[in-house]
Design a protein around this motif. Structure first.
Motif: not given
Length: 202
Positions: A96, A140, A147, A149, A169-170, A172
């Motif tokens: 991110t 987002y 979002f 995370p 990071h996230r 998706n």
């Protein structure tokens, strides 16, 4: 049969503990003690992703070596099968550019988020953690995304070579097409529960 399945489970946990994807190198961090203390604030507050086994862990502990050398190891709770999410492909976990920083890096108390602008020509924003989290959720949401995370190996870094930081990071969810909606909802709920704990942390 039960003993065979128990032996299989034990073997899998042994393999997991011995692989290096859940061992975080601290040698590049100048102030090791400070980095460890900073990281421990997030134990079971952020979910941990392992690309090696394509799993997301929401129940784990940090194992800190007694000596002044060695890696921090992330040890999932082997009893908490319901807190482990399987078959999360590596390409569903995205960087991110967002960092969690100790407020001391800017002369403040508490946690801060360093959030990159969507326009690369515009400087990043530093916001108090709670405000920044709300901002990211809304950013987002405006894209019809979530979002979510998570941390991965290597996310513990130094900020300006003096303070530890955590890069986020996230997950998706658009890349979890093979998962049931029930599974996706469970992942969202687990991450949200952890964020709420972190959100309420002074």
């Amino acid at each position: 049969m039960p003993s065979a399945s128990a032996a299989y489970a034990d073997a899998r946990w042994d393999e997991l503990q011995n692989q290096r994807d859940l061992a975080w190198d601290l040698d590049a961090i100048t102030n090791r003690r400070e980095a460890i203390a900073f990281l421990q604030r997030f134990e079971n507050r952020l979910c941990i992703y392992s690309g090696y086994v394509e799993k997301l862990y929401s129940n784990y502990s940090f194992v800190v070596p007694q000596s002044d050398r060695g890696d921090i190891t992330i040890l999932p709770d082997e009893q908490a099968w319901h807190d482990t999410f399987n078959d999360i492909p590596v390409d569903a976990v995205e960087a991110t550019g967002v960092h969690i920083l100790p407020g001391e890096t800017m002369g403040y108390a508490g946690l801060y988020l360093k959030i990159p602008s969507e326009n690369r020509l515009v400087a990043s924003r530093e916001m108090p953690f709670q405000d920044g989290l709300r901002y990211l959720i809304q950013r987002y949401k405006a894209r019809n995304e979530h979002f979510l995370p998570v941390l991965v190996k290597g996310d513990l870094r130094e900020y300006e070579a003096r303070m530890p930081s955590l890069h986020l990071h996230r997950i998706n969810t658009a890349r979890l097409g093979h998962c049931s909606q029930l599974s996706i909802n469970a992942i969202k709920a687990a991450i949200a529960d952890h964020l709420l704990c972190l959100f309420r942390q002074p």
